[in-house]
Design a protein around this motif. Sequence first.
Motif, PDB file in Angstrom:
ATOM      1  N   ASP A   1       0.756  -1.345   0.135  1.00  0.00           N
ATOM      2  CA  ASP A   1      -0.082   0.089  -0.050  1.00  0.00           C
ATOM      3  C   ASP A   1       0.918   1.350  -0.240  1.00  0.00           C
ATOM      4  O   ASP A   1       0.308   2.470  -0.310  1.00  0.00           O
ATOM      5  CB  ASP A   1      -0.945   0.158   1.274  1.00  0.00           C
ATOM      6  CG  ASP A   1       0.064  -0.013   2.625  1.00  0.00           C
ATOM      7  OD1 ASP A   1       0.619  -0.988   2.685  1.00  0.00           O
ATOM      8  OD2 ASP A   1      -0.254   0.865   3.347  1.00  0.00           O
ATOM      9  N   VAL A   2       2.200   1.166   0.497  1.00  0.00           N
ATOM     10  CA  VAL A   2       2.865   2.222   0.561  1.00  0.00           C
ATOM     11  C   VAL A   2       3.158   2.684  -0.758  1.00  0.00           C
ATOM     12  O   VAL A   2       3.895   2.213  -1.786  1.00  0.00           O
ATOM     13  CB  VAL A   2       4.338   1.939   1.241  1.00  0.00           C
ATOM     14  CG1 VAL A   2       5.301   3.149   1.193  1.00  0.00           C
ATOM     15  CG2 VAL A   2       3.802   1.589   2.632  1.00  0.00           C
ATOM     16  N   PRO A   3       2.992   4.250  -1.282  1.00  0.00           N
ATOM     17  CA  PRO A   3       3.706   4.606  -2.484  1.00  0.00           C
ATOM     18  C   PRO A   3       5.129   4.385  -2.824  1.00  0.00           C
ATOM     19  O   PRO A   3       5.821   4.563  -1.869  1.00  0.00           O
ATOM     20  CB  PRO A   3       3.320   6.167  -2.347  1.00  0.00           C
ATOM     21  CG  PRO A   3       2.164   6.204  -1.442  1.00  0.00           C
ATOM     22  CD  PRO A   3       2.609   4.996  -0.471  1.00  0.00           C
ATOM     23  N   GLY A   4       5.505   4.042  -3.976  1.00  0.00           N
ATOM     24  CA  GLY A   4       6.696   3.934  -4.283  1.00  0.00           C
ATOM     25  C   GLY A   4       7.595   5.322  -4.534  1.00  0.00           C
ATOM     26  O   GLY A   4       6.735   6.369  -4.834  1.00  0.00           O
ATOM     27  N   PRO A   5       8.952   5.190  -4.151  1.00  0.00           N
ATOM     28  CA  PRO A   5       9.666   6.369  -4.302  1.00  0.00           C
ATOM     29  C   PRO A   5      10.143   6.798  -5.936  1.00  0.00           C
ATOM     30  O   PRO A   5      10.042   5.759  -6.478  1.00  0.00           O
ATOM     31  CB  PRO A   5      10.843   6.018  -3.590  1.00  0.00           C
ATOM     32  CG  PRO A   5      11.232   4.741  -3.586  1.00  0.00           C
ATOM     33  CD  PRO A   5       9.690   4.059  -3.756  1.00  0.00           C
ATOM     34  N   LYS A   6      10.634   7.636  -6.115  1.00  0.00           N
ATOM     35  CA  LYS A   6      11.313   8.050  -7.289  1.00  0.00           C
ATOM     36  C   LYS A   6      12.790   7.368  -7.331  1.00  0.00           C
ATOM     37  O   LYS A   6      13.576   7.860  -6.487  1.00  0.00           O
ATOM     38  CB  LYS A   6      11.330   9.458  -7.536  1.00  0.00           C
ATOM     39  CG  LYS A   6      11.634   9.793  -9.037  1.00  0.00           C
ATOM     40  CD  LYS A   6      11.593  11.072  -9.573  1.00  0.00           C
ATOM     41  CE  LYS A   6      11.977  11.489 -10.792  1.00  0.00           C
ATOM     42  NZ  LYS A   6      11.002  10.633 -11.864  1.00  0.00           N
ATOM     43  N   VAL A   7      12.970   6.574  -8.054  1.00  0.00           N
ATOM     44  CA  VAL A   7      14.377   5.688  -8.169  1.00  0.00           C
ATOM     45  C   VAL A   7      15.026   6.245  -9.363  1.00  0.00           C
ATOM     46  O   VAL A   7      14.465   6.030 -10.641  1.00  0.00           O
ATOM     47  CB  VAL A   7      14.011   4.216  -8.164  1.00  0.00           C
ATOM     48  CG1 VAL A   7      15.167   3.393  -8.134  1.00  0.00           C
ATOM     49  CG2 VAL A   7      13.297   3.913  -6.895  1.00  0.00           C
ATOM     50  N   ALA A   8      16.348   6.374  -9.204  1.00  0.00           N
ATOM     51  CA  ALA A   8      17.214   6.498 -10.242  1.00  0.00           C
ATOM     52  C   ALA A   8      17.843   5.034 -10.215  1.00  0.00           C
ATOM     53  O   ALA A   8      18.385   4.498  -9.053  1.00  0.00           O
ATOM     54  CB  ALA A   8      18.206   7.652 -10.112  1.00  0.00           C
ATOM     55  N   TYR A   9      18.311   4.288 -11.425  1.00  0.00           N
ATOM     56  CA  TYR A   9      18.746   3.053 -11.356  1.00  0.00           C
ATOM     57  C   TYR A   9      19.897   2.912 -12.727  1.00  0.00           C
ATOM     58  O   TYR A   9      19.611   3.457 -13.880  1.00  0.00           O
ATOM     59  CB  TYR A   9      17.549   2.082 -11.834  1.00  0.00           C
ATOM     60  CG  TYR A   9      18.228   0.819 -12.228  1.00  0.00           C
ATOM     61  CD1 TYR A   9      18.202  -0.247 -11.226  1.00  0.00           C
ATOM     62  CD2 TYR A   9      18.253   0.442 -13.412  1.00  0.00           C
ATOM     63  CE1 TYR A   9      18.903  -1.405 -11.656  1.00  0.00           C
ATOM     64  CE2 TYR A   9      18.754  -0.889 -13.887  1.00  0.00           C
ATOM     65  CZ  TYR A   9      18.959  -1.546 -12.950  1.00  0.00           C
ATOM     66  OH  TYR A   9      19.491  -3.115 -13.183  1.00  0.00           O
ATOM     67  N   THR A  10      20.796   2.139 -12.366  1.00  0.00           N
ATOM     68  CA  THR A  10      21.669   1.879 -13.547  1.00  0.00           C
ATOM     69  C   THR A  10      21.953   0.335 -13.516  1.00  0.00           C
ATOM     70  O   THR A  10      21.974  -0.406 -12.517  1.00  0.00           O
ATOM     71  CB  THR A  10      23.062   2.513 -13.322  1.00  0.00           C
ATOM     72  OG1 THR A  10      24.075   2.089 -14.416  1.00  0.00           O
ATOM     73  CG2 THR A  10      23.792   2.107 -11.949  1.00  0.00           C
ATOM     74  N   ALA A  11      22.085  -0.091 -14.677  1.00  0.00           N
ATOM     75  CA  ALA A  11      22.249  -1.661 -14.703  1.00  0.00           C
ATOM     76  C   ALA A  11      23.846  -1.978 -14.999  1.00  0.00           C
ATOM     77  O   ALA A  11      24.305  -2.926 -15.274  1.00  0.00           O
ATOM     78  CB  ALA A  11      21.620  -2.244 -16.229  1.00  0.00           C
ATOM     79  N   MET A  12      24.604  -0.717 -15.204  1.00  0.00           N
ATOM     80  CA  MET A  12      26.025  -0.897 -15.130  1.00  0.00           C
ATOM     81  C   MET A  12      26.469  -1.453 -16.516  1.00  0.00           C
ATOM     82  O   MET A  12      27.489  -2.344 -16.412  1.00  0.00           O
ATOM     83  CB  MET A  12      26.637  -1.173 -13.978  1.00  0.00           C
ATOM     84  CG  MET A  12      28.053  -0.810 -13.752  1.00  0.00           C
ATOM     85  SD  MET A  12      28.625  -0.707 -11.978  1.00  0.00           S
ATOM     86  CE  MET A  12      27.903   0.754 -11.278  1.00  0.00           C
ATOM     87  N   HIS A  13      25.791  -1.225 -17.616  1.00  0.00           N
ATOM     88  CA  HIS A  13      26.206  -1.847 -18.898  1.00  0.00           C
ATOM     89  C   HIS A  13      26.069  -3.313 -18.808  1.00  0.00           C
ATOM     90  O   HIS A  13      26.397  -4.195 -19.742  1.00  0.00           O
ATOM     91  CB  HIS A  13      27.697  -1.816 -19.299  1.00  0.00           C
ATOM     92  CG  HIS A  13      27.986  -0.320 -19.441  1.00  0.00           C
ATOM     93  ND1 HIS A  13      27.373   0.454 -20.533  1.00  0.00           N
ATOM     94  CD2 HIS A  13      29.014   0.722 -18.721  1.00  0.00           C
ATOM     95  CE1 HIS A  13      28.079   1.740 -20.604  1.00  0.00           C
ATOM     96  NE2 HIS A  13      28.882   1.858 -19.289  1.00  0.00           N
ATOM     97  N   GLY A  14      25.184  -3.984 -17.795  1.00  0.00           N
ATOM     98  CA  GLY A  14      24.980  -5.388 -17.532  1.00  0.00           C
ATOM     99  C   GLY A  14      23.396  -5.780 -18.260  1.00  0.00           C
ATOM    100  O   GLY A  14      22.996  -5.037 -18.978  1.00  0.00           O
TER     101      GLY A  14
END
Length: 358
Positions: free
Chosen positions: A48-61
Amino acid sequence: AGIAACIDDVEPTAVELAPVDDDLISLVGDELFDRYLAAVPSVRLRPDVPGPKVAYTAMHGVGGTTVMRAFEAAALPAPSPVEEQFEPDGSFPTVSFPNPEEPGAMDLLIETAMRVGADVAIANDPDADRLAAAIPQPDGSWRRLGGDEIGWLFADYLLEHGDGDDRLVVTTLVSSALLAKIAAAHGVHAVETFTGFKWIAREVLERPELDFVMGYEQALGYLITKQPLDKDGISAAVLFAEMVGAAAADGRTMQQWLDDLAARFGRHVLADASVRMTPDQAAAKVAALRADPPGSIGGREVHSTEEYPEANLLRFELDGGVRLQIRPSGTEPKVKLYGEAVDDDPAPYVAALAELLE
Protein backbone atom coordinates in the motif's frame (compact mmCIF):
# COMPACT_ATOMS: atom_id res chain seq x y z
CA ALA A 1 47.32 -25.01 -11.45
CA GLY A 2 45.67 -28.41 -11.90
CA ILE A 3 42.61 -26.87 -13.50
CA ALA A 4 44.78 -24.75 -15.79
CA ALA A 5 46.69 -27.87 -16.86
CA CYS A 6 43.46 -29.65 -17.76
CA ILE A 7 42.36 -26.66 -19.83
CA ASP A 8 45.70 -26.60 -21.63
CA ASP A 9 45.23 -30.27 -22.57
CA VAL A 10 42.22 -29.42 -24.73
CA GLU A 11 42.21 -27.60 -28.04
CA PRO A 12 38.83 -25.86 -27.87
CA THR A 13 38.47 -25.37 -31.62
CA ALA A 14 38.78 -29.14 -32.08
CA VAL A 15 35.82 -29.97 -29.82
CA GLU A 16 32.89 -31.25 -31.86
CA LEU A 17 29.75 -29.19 -31.24
CA ALA A 18 26.41 -30.88 -30.70
CA PRO A 19 23.61 -30.12 -33.15
CA VAL A 20 21.23 -27.40 -32.02
CA ASP A 21 18.33 -29.87 -31.77
CA ASP A 22 20.23 -32.29 -29.50
CA ASP A 23 18.05 -33.69 -26.71
CA LEU A 24 20.60 -32.51 -24.14
CA ILE A 25 20.12 -28.87 -25.13
CA SER A 26 17.22 -26.89 -23.74
CA LEU A 27 16.52 -23.26 -24.55
CA VAL A 28 15.59 -20.68 -21.94
CA GLY A 29 12.55 -18.77 -23.11
CA ASP A 30 10.05 -16.25 -21.80
CA GLU A 31 8.42 -18.80 -19.51
CA LEU A 32 11.34 -18.67 -17.06
CA PHE A 33 11.31 -14.85 -16.94
CA ASP A 34 7.53 -14.84 -16.56
CA ARG A 35 7.69 -17.23 -13.61
CA TYR A 36 10.37 -15.11 -11.96
CA LEU A 37 8.46 -11.88 -12.49
CA ALA A 38 5.26 -13.46 -11.18
CA ALA A 39 7.08 -14.16 -7.91
CA VAL A 40 8.62 -10.69 -7.52
CA PRO A 41 5.57 -8.96 -5.97
CA SER A 42 5.66 -11.42 -3.07
CA VAL A 43 8.75 -9.67 -1.65
CA ARG A 44 6.68 -6.58 -0.89
CA LEU A 45 5.51 -6.31 2.73
CA ARG A 46 3.68 -2.97 2.50
CA PRO A 47 2.25 -2.88 -1.02
CA ASP A 48 0.00 0.00 0.00
CA VAL A 49 3.01 2.30 0.45
CA PRO A 50 3.60 4.64 -2.51
CA GLY A 51 6.82 3.87 -4.29
CA PRO A 52 9.67 6.40 -4.32
CA LYS A 53 11.31 8.01 -7.32
CA VAL A 54 14.25 5.73 -8.15
CA ALA A 55 17.30 6.41 -10.30
CA TYR A 56 18.74 3.14 -11.60
CA THR A 57 21.75 1.82 -13.45
CA ALA A 58 22.34 -1.62 -14.92
CA MET A 59 26.05 -0.70 -15.25
CA HIS A 60 26.20 -1.95 -18.85
CA GLY A 61 24.90 -5.32 -17.67
CA VAL A 62 21.89 -7.54 -18.24
CA GLY A 63 19.58 -6.39 -15.45
CA GLY A 64 17.99 -3.31 -16.97
CA THR A 65 14.98 -4.70 -18.82
CA THR A 66 14.19 -7.21 -16.07
CA VAL A 67 14.37 -4.53 -13.38
CA MET A 68 11.90 -2.39 -15.32
CA ARG A 69 9.53 -5.35 -15.66
CA ALA A 70 10.01 -6.28 -12.00
CA PHE A 71 9.11 -2.79 -10.77
CA GLU A 72 6.01 -2.82 -12.99
CA ALA A 73 5.00 -6.27 -11.68
CA ALA A 74 5.45 -5.04 -8.10
CA ALA A 75 3.30 -1.95 -8.76
CA LEU A 76 6.20 0.44 -8.19
CA PRO A 77 6.93 3.52 -10.33
CA ALA A 78 9.30 2.88 -13.20
CA PRO A 79 12.88 3.83 -12.31
CA SER A 80 14.69 6.59 -14.18
CA PRO A 81 17.58 4.77 -15.87
CA VAL A 82 21.10 5.94 -16.57
CA GLU A 83 20.66 5.75 -20.33
CA GLU A 84 24.39 5.54 -21.08
CA GLN A 85 24.66 2.37 -18.97
CA PHE A 86 21.31 0.68 -19.64
CA GLU A 87 22.08 -1.57 -22.62
CA PRO A 88 24.45 -4.55 -22.17
CA ASP A 89 27.98 -3.70 -23.31
CA GLY A 90 30.85 -5.93 -22.35
CA SER A 91 33.41 -3.19 -22.95
CA PHE A 92 31.88 -1.15 -20.06
CA PRO A 93 32.76 2.16 -21.75
CA THR A 94 31.70 4.58 -18.98
CA VAL A 95 33.38 2.97 -15.97
CA SER A 96 36.97 2.03 -15.23
CA PHE A 97 35.79 -1.18 -13.54
CA PRO A 98 32.14 -2.35 -13.58
CA ASN A 99 31.74 -2.92 -9.85
CA PRO A 100 29.43 -0.65 -7.80
CA GLU A 101 31.91 -0.87 -4.92
CA GLU A 102 34.64 0.83 -6.97
CA PRO A 103 35.18 4.58 -6.49
CA GLY A 104 33.51 6.50 -9.28
CA ALA A 105 31.46 3.59 -10.62
CA MET A 106 28.19 5.15 -9.43
CA ASP A 107 28.99 8.74 -10.45
CA LEU A 108 26.66 8.75 -13.47
CA LEU A 109 23.92 7.20 -11.35
CA ILE A 110 24.18 9.90 -8.70
CA GLU A 111 24.23 12.59 -11.39
CA THR A 112 21.02 11.11 -12.79
CA ALA A 113 19.46 10.93 -9.32
CA MET A 114 20.17 14.60 -8.72
CA ARG A 115 18.91 15.61 -12.15
CA VAL A 116 15.57 13.79 -11.85
CA GLY A 117 15.04 14.55 -8.15
CA ALA A 118 15.17 10.91 -7.10
CA ASP A 119 14.58 9.69 -3.56
CA VAL A 120 17.15 6.90 -3.90
CA ALA A 121 19.77 5.72 -6.39
CA ILE A 122 19.99 1.98 -7.03
CA ALA A 123 22.58 0.02 -9.00
CA ASN A 124 23.02 -3.57 -10.05
CA ASP A 125 26.36 -5.04 -11.01
CA PRO A 126 26.54 -6.30 -14.62
CA ASP A 127 25.05 -9.75 -13.91
CA ALA A 128 22.44 -8.18 -11.60
CA ASP A 129 22.98 -10.46 -8.63
CA ARG A 130 24.22 -7.63 -6.38
CA LEU A 131 22.61 -4.42 -5.20
CA ALA A 132 24.16 -1.05 -4.41
CA ALA A 133 22.41 2.10 -3.27
CA ALA A 134 23.06 5.77 -2.55
CA ILE A 135 20.89 8.09 -0.49
CA PRO A 136 20.55 11.87 -0.27
CA GLN A 137 22.03 13.71 2.69
CA PRO A 138 20.64 16.75 4.56
CA ASP A 139 23.17 19.05 2.85
CA GLY A 140 22.01 17.97 -0.62
CA SER A 141 24.92 15.63 -1.32
CA TRP A 142 24.57 11.90 -1.92
CA ARG A 143 26.25 9.06 -0.04
CA ARG A 144 26.83 5.53 -1.26
CA LEU A 145 25.75 3.02 1.35
CA GLY A 146 28.11 0.29 2.45
CA GLY A 147 27.12 -3.30 1.91
CA ASP A 148 26.62 -3.85 5.62
CA GLU A 149 24.41 -0.77 5.94
CA ILE A 150 22.04 -2.13 3.29
CA GLY A 151 22.06 -5.49 5.08
CA TRP A 152 21.19 -3.87 8.42
CA LEU A 153 18.26 -2.03 6.84
CA PHE A 154 16.93 -5.18 5.17
CA ALA A 155 17.16 -7.13 8.42
CA ASP A 156 15.50 -4.46 10.54
CA TYR A 157 12.66 -4.04 8.06
CA LEU A 158 12.01 -7.72 7.43
CA LEU A 159 12.14 -8.65 11.11
CA GLU A 160 9.92 -5.72 12.08
CA HIS A 161 7.27 -6.90 9.61
CA GLY A 162 7.11 -10.51 10.74
CA ASP A 163 6.74 -12.59 13.84
CA GLY A 164 7.91 -15.81 15.43
CA ASP A 165 11.02 -16.75 17.37
CA ASP A 166 11.82 -19.48 14.84
CA ARG A 167 13.03 -16.96 12.25
CA LEU A 168 16.58 -17.07 10.88
CA VAL A 169 18.98 -14.49 9.45
CA VAL A 170 22.39 -15.39 8.04
CA THR A 171 25.54 -13.44 7.25
CA THR A 172 29.21 -14.14 6.63
CA LEU A 173 32.24 -14.00 8.87
CA VAL A 174 33.60 -10.84 7.27
CA SER A 175 30.29 -8.98 7.46
CA SER A 176 29.24 -6.78 10.36
CA ALA A 177 28.50 -8.11 13.83
CA LEU A 178 25.47 -5.82 14.03
CA LEU A 179 23.16 -8.32 12.32
CA ALA A 180 23.37 -10.62 15.35
CA LYS A 181 22.39 -7.72 17.63
CA ILE A 182 19.41 -6.82 15.46
CA ALA A 183 18.35 -10.47 15.47
CA ALA A 184 18.68 -10.68 19.26
CA ALA A 185 16.54 -7.56 19.67
CA HIS A 186 13.82 -9.26 17.65
CA GLY A 187 14.29 -12.57 19.48
CA VAL A 188 15.30 -14.60 16.43
CA HIS A 189 18.22 -16.78 15.33
CA ALA A 190 21.36 -15.40 13.66
CA VAL A 191 24.15 -17.45 12.09
CA GLU A 192 27.60 -16.57 10.75
CA THR A 193 29.07 -18.63 7.93
CA PHE A 194 31.88 -18.52 5.36
CA THR A 195 32.00 -16.08 2.46
CA GLY A 196 29.92 -17.01 -0.55
CA PHE A 197 26.23 -17.61 -0.99
CA LYS A 198 26.62 -21.37 -1.29
CA TRP A 199 27.41 -21.25 2.44
CA ILE A 200 24.41 -19.04 3.24
CA ALA A 201 22.17 -21.43 1.30
CA ARG A 202 23.70 -24.37 3.14
CA GLU A 203 22.89 -22.81 6.51
CA VAL A 204 19.28 -22.42 5.38
CA LEU A 205 19.01 -25.99 4.10
CA GLU A 206 20.54 -27.44 7.25
CA ARG A 207 17.93 -25.70 9.43
CA PRO A 208 14.57 -26.69 7.88
CA GLU A 209 12.86 -26.18 11.24
CA LEU A 210 13.61 -22.44 11.08
CA ASP A 211 11.88 -19.80 8.98
CA PHE A 212 14.57 -18.16 6.83
CA VAL A 213 14.09 -14.39 6.51
CA MET A 214 17.21 -12.98 4.86
CA GLY A 215 20.91 -13.45 4.28
CA TYR A 216 23.63 -11.09 3.14
CA GLU A 217 27.33 -10.53 2.74
CA GLN A 218 29.03 -7.16 2.85
CA ALA A 219 30.12 -7.33 -0.79
CA LEU A 220 26.60 -6.16 -1.81
CA GLY A 221 25.02 -9.61 -1.99
CA TYR A 222 21.47 -10.01 -0.62
CA LEU A 223 18.99 -12.87 -0.44
CA ILE A 224 15.58 -11.66 0.68
CA THR A 225 13.40 -14.49 -0.65
CA LYS A 226 13.29 -18.23 -0.06
CA GLN A 227 13.61 -19.03 -3.78
CA PRO A 228 16.04 -19.13 -5.40
CA LEU A 229 18.55 -19.62 -2.60
CA ASP A 230 21.12 -17.28 -4.08
CA LYS A 231 21.86 -13.59 -4.05
CA ASP A 232 19.55 -11.61 -6.30
CA GLY A 233 19.97 -7.92 -7.00
CA ILE A 234 16.60 -7.53 -8.74
CA SER A 235 14.23 -8.74 -6.00
CA ALA A 236 16.47 -6.86 -3.54
CA ALA A 237 16.04 -3.66 -5.60
CA VAL A 238 12.27 -4.00 -5.45
CA LEU A 239 12.23 -4.48 -1.69
CA PHE A 240 14.74 -1.69 -1.08
CA ALA A 241 12.59 0.70 -3.13
CA GLU A 242 9.59 -0.24 -0.97
CA MET A 243 11.67 0.40 2.14
CA VAL A 244 12.49 3.92 0.96
CA GLY A 245 8.79 4.54 0.43
CA ALA A 246 7.92 3.00 3.79
CA ALA A 247 10.48 5.19 5.56
CA ALA A 248 8.99 8.29 3.96
CA ALA A 249 5.48 7.18 4.94
CA ASP A 250 6.73 6.78 8.51
CA GLY A 251 8.16 10.29 8.47
CA ARG A 252 11.89 9.54 8.27
CA THR A 253 14.69 9.40 5.75
CA MET A 254 16.94 6.42 5.15
CA GLN A 255 19.79 8.28 6.87
CA GLN A 256 17.56 8.84 9.91
CA TRP A 257 16.75 5.13 9.89
CA LEU A 258 20.47 4.32 9.98
CA ASP A 259 20.96 6.89 12.75
CA ASP A 260 18.16 5.18 14.68
CA LEU A 261 19.96 1.83 14.37
CA ALA A 262 23.11 3.52 15.71
CA ALA A 263 21.16 4.92 18.65
CA ARG A 264 19.74 1.49 19.43
CA PHE A 265 22.86 -0.64 18.98
CA GLY A 266 25.84 1.74 18.90
CA ARG A 267 27.35 3.21 15.77
CA HIS A 268 29.12 0.34 14.04
CA VAL A 269 32.05 1.74 12.05
CA LEU A 270 33.67 -0.41 9.38
CA ALA A 271 36.98 -0.22 7.55
CA ASP A 272 38.76 -2.49 5.12
CA ALA A 273 42.02 -2.65 3.23
CA SER A 274 44.01 -4.99 1.06
CA VAL A 275 47.70 -5.69 0.63
CA ARG A 276 48.73 -6.92 -2.81
CA MET A 277 51.00 -9.95 -2.97
CA THR A 278 51.13 -13.27 -4.77
CA PRO A 279 48.75 -16.02 -3.63
CA ASP A 280 51.67 -18.01 -2.20
CA GLN A 281 52.91 -14.98 -0.26
CA ALA A 282 49.39 -14.25 1.00
CA ALA A 283 48.90 -17.78 2.28
CA ALA A 284 52.32 -17.75 3.94
CA LYS A 285 51.76 -14.39 5.64
CA VAL A 286 48.41 -15.44 7.10
CA ALA A 287 49.87 -18.79 8.16
CA ALA A 288 52.70 -16.97 9.97
CA LEU A 289 50.19 -14.81 11.88
CA ARG A 290 48.23 -17.93 12.77
CA ALA A 291 51.35 -19.65 14.10
CA ASP A 292 52.52 -16.60 16.04
CA PRO A 293 49.60 -14.21 16.66
CA PRO A 294 50.45 -10.69 17.79
CA GLY A 295 49.96 -9.67 21.42
CA SER A 296 48.89 -6.17 20.42
CA ILE A 297 47.89 -4.34 17.25
CA GLY A 298 48.07 -0.58 16.92
CA GLY A 299 48.76 -0.20 20.62
CA ARG A 300 45.74 -2.21 21.75
CA GLU A 301 46.04 -5.61 23.39
CA VAL A 302 44.70 -8.62 21.53
CA HIS A 303 42.53 -10.41 24.06
CA SER A 304 41.32 -13.24 21.78
CA THR A 305 42.26 -14.87 18.49
CA GLU A 306 39.90 -17.14 16.58
CA GLU A 307 40.78 -19.32 13.61
CA TYR A 308 38.43 -20.35 10.82
CA PRO A 309 40.60 -22.71 8.78
CA GLU A 310 37.83 -23.55 6.29
CA ALA A 311 37.87 -19.90 5.24
CA ASN A 312 41.61 -19.39 5.89
CA LEU A 313 40.53 -16.52 8.14
CA LEU A 314 41.89 -15.11 11.39
CA ARG A 315 39.85 -12.93 13.74
CA PHE A 316 41.44 -10.73 16.42
CA GLU A 317 39.38 -9.10 19.17
CA LEU A 318 41.16 -6.06 20.63
CA ASP A 319 40.57 -4.17 23.83
CA GLY A 320 37.81 -1.63 23.43
CA GLY A 321 35.68 -3.83 21.18
CA VAL A 322 37.67 -3.54 17.95
CA ARG A 323 37.35 -6.61 15.72
CA LEU A 324 39.95 -7.26 13.02
CA GLN A 325 39.88 -10.04 10.44
CA ILE A 326 42.36 -11.12 7.79
CA ARG A 327 42.31 -13.67 4.98
CA PRO A 328 43.93 -14.23 1.60
CA SER A 329 41.60 -13.31 -1.25
CA GLY A 330 40.08 -16.27 -3.01
CA THR A 331 40.03 -14.52 -6.40
CA GLU A 332 42.78 -11.89 -6.47
CA PRO A 333 46.50 -11.66 -5.55
CA LYS A 334 46.01 -9.88 -2.24
CA VAL A 335 45.37 -10.25 1.46
CA LYS A 336 42.09 -8.71 2.59
CA LEU A 337 41.65 -7.02 5.97
CA TYR A 338 38.43 -6.05 7.71
CA GLY A 339 37.86 -3.93 10.81
CA GLU A 340 34.81 -3.09 12.90
CA ALA A 341 34.34 -1.03 16.04
CA VAL A 342 31.41 0.45 17.94
CA ASP A 343 31.54 4.23 18.38
CA ASP A 344 35.20 4.11 17.39
CA ASP A 345 37.30 4.14 14.23
CA PRO A 346 38.83 0.77 13.32
CA ALA A 347 40.87 2.15 10.40
CA PRO A 348 44.11 2.77 12.37
CA TYR A 349 44.07 -0.82 13.59
CA VAL A 350 43.41 -2.18 10.11
CA ALA A 351 46.43 -0.14 8.97
CA ALA A 352 48.52 -1.50 11.84
CA LEU A 353 47.57 -5.06 10.92
CA ALA A 354 48.56 -4.34 7.32
CA GLU A 355 51.96 -3.13 8.56
CA LEU A 356 52.45 -6.45 10.36
CA LEU A 357 52.03 -8.20 7.00
CA GLU A 358 54.59 -5.98 5.33
